[in-house]
Write a protein that holds these residues in place. Sequence first.
Motif, PDB file in Angstrom:
ATOM      1  N   GLN A 176       0.846  -1.196   0.000  1.00 61.18           N
ATOM      2  CA  GLN A 176       0.000   0.000   0.000  1.00 61.18           C
ATOM      3  C   GLN A 176       0.883   1.248   0.000  1.00 61.18           C
ATOM      4  O   GLN A 176       0.994   1.944   1.015  1.00 61.18           O
ATOM      5  CB  GLN A 176      -0.924   0.007   1.231  1.00 61.18           C
ATOM      6  CG  GLN A 176      -1.869  -1.162   1.345  1.00 61.18           C
ATOM      7  CD  GLN A 176      -3.023  -1.051   0.364  1.00 61.18           C
ATOM      8  OE1 GLN A 176      -3.346   0.029  -0.116  1.00 61.18           O
ATOM      9  NE2 GLN A 176      -3.650  -2.182   0.069  1.00 61.18           N
ATOM     10  N   SER A 179      -0.334   4.429   1.655  1.00 58.14           N
ATOM     11  CA  SER A 179      -0.669   4.465   3.079  1.00 58.14           C
ATOM     12  C   SER A 179       0.190   5.496   3.808  1.00 58.14           C
ATOM     13  O   SER A 179       1.405   5.545   3.610  1.00 58.14           O
ATOM     14  CB  SER A 179      -0.443   3.082   3.716  1.00 58.14           C
ATOM     15  OG  SER A 179      -0.512   3.175   5.132  1.00 58.14           O
ATOM     16  N   GLU A 205      -7.126 -10.958   5.739  1.00 56.59           N
ATOM     17  CA  GLU A 205      -7.926 -10.199   4.783  1.00 56.59           C
ATOM     18  C   GLU A 205      -9.404 -10.576   4.876  1.00 56.59           C
ATOM     19  O   GLU A 205     -10.285  -9.724   4.701  1.00 56.59           O
ATOM     20  CB  GLU A 205      -7.393 -10.412   3.371  1.00 56.59           C
ATOM     21  CG  GLU A 205      -6.030  -9.733   3.148  1.00 56.59           C
ATOM     22  CD  GLU A 205      -5.500  -9.922   1.741  1.00 56.59           C
ATOM     23  OE1 GLU A 205      -4.736  -9.044   1.304  1.00 56.59           O
ATOM     24  OE2 GLU A 205      -5.833 -10.944   1.102  1.00 56.59           O
ATOM     25  N   THR A 210      -6.187  -4.775   6.564  1.00 54.80           N
ATOM     26  CA  THR A 210      -5.489  -4.289   5.375  1.00 54.80           C
ATOM     27  C   THR A 210      -4.018  -4.636   5.439  1.00 54.80           C
ATOM     28  O   THR A 210      -3.323  -4.267   6.407  1.00 54.80           O
ATOM     29  CB  THR A 210      -5.635  -2.757   5.251  1.00 54.80           C
ATOM     30  OG1 THR A 210      -7.027  -2.420   5.196  1.00 54.80           O
ATOM     31  CG2 THR A 210      -4.949  -2.242   3.994  1.00 54.80           C
ATOM     32  N   GLN A 224      -3.000  -3.211   9.026  1.00 50.77           N
ATOM     33  CA  GLN A 224      -3.798  -2.158   9.634  1.00 50.77           C
ATOM     34  C   GLN A 224      -5.177  -2.687   9.990  1.00 50.77           C
ATOM     35  O   GLN A 224      -5.840  -3.345   9.177  1.00 50.77           O
ATOM     36  CB  GLN A 224      -3.929  -0.969   8.681  1.00 50.77           C
ATOM     37  CG  GLN A 224      -4.692   0.209   9.292  1.00 50.77           C
ATOM     38  CD  GLN A 224      -4.783   1.409   8.361  1.00 50.77           C
ATOM     39  OE1 GLN A 224      -4.353   1.350   7.205  1.00 50.77           O
ATOM     40  NE2 GLN A 224      -5.342   2.498   8.856  1.00 50.77           N
TER      41      GLN A 224
END
Length: 306
Positions: A176, A179, A205, A210, A224
Amino acid sequence: MPITLPQSLPAFDILSKEGVMVISPGRAATQDIRPIRIGLLNLMPKKIQTENQFGRLIGATPLQIDFQLIRMSEHQAKNTAADHMEQFYRPFTEVEASGEKFDGLIITGAPIEHLPFEDVTYWDELQRVFEWTRTHVFSTFGVCWGGMAMAYHFHGIAKHILTEKQFGCFRHRNCQPASPYLRGFSDDCLVPVSRWTEMRRSEMEAAGLTMLLDSDTTGPCLVQDVAARALYVFNHFEYDSTTLKDEYDRDVLAGKPVTVPENYYPDDDPNQAPLNRWRSHAHLLYGNWINEIYQGTPYDIMSIGK
């Protein structure tokens, strides 16, 4: 800006000599800003080493940090002097009863990963800590076993025993890049790993978590949990340059079967000094976490959780 620590805490002198900005509580009281209040629930046996590792990272940010040390109430530390625990640590029951709140809380790992969570002697109290964070902590950071325990408590995600220890420094993919917690991160990064258990990406997931950093070799690293206002990191950005070496030397001395930590020593030769290739990303991660806290936490700290 500095991290606030008692001048008599060993980390005060150690971090000062390393160039980390530290000040005493008396000096901090004269500054007309609100410090960011970070608690460290320290479950590791070597308390002082762990204090230094996390103090080094959160003390490198341009904000004043009020660093509070917390312990489990009934669990007695066996590897740290009782007077150190008495002088610098507060039991969670005392913190809980006070009604005080924290901008951030770090919950460390613990060397008990082979035990089922329910068999840990302080599990009931630790579950109270997790529930307390919902209303008294703006953002929680669970590290290694601490992160696994939080994922299990909040989502029922199991940890899985490995057939052999994941031990060494492994490359992890940045899943990500946008992020805010990975601001400044490379597309991949090297992270120390030392554990006998894992959590699986598919299960995390499926629970709505995340994936931020992941490895094809060692699995999820940084996750996260938006609902719990938490991050879980299953590996060890905070490790010193020699932490894996110390673990390896300890096991060799004890005659335990142990492999040389992967991708850690030059040419995988334990006779050479190990190289620290994760330090910059460690500072980025914890600096980004504290920045996100600073951007979102209310100025009136007692408003947290309302």
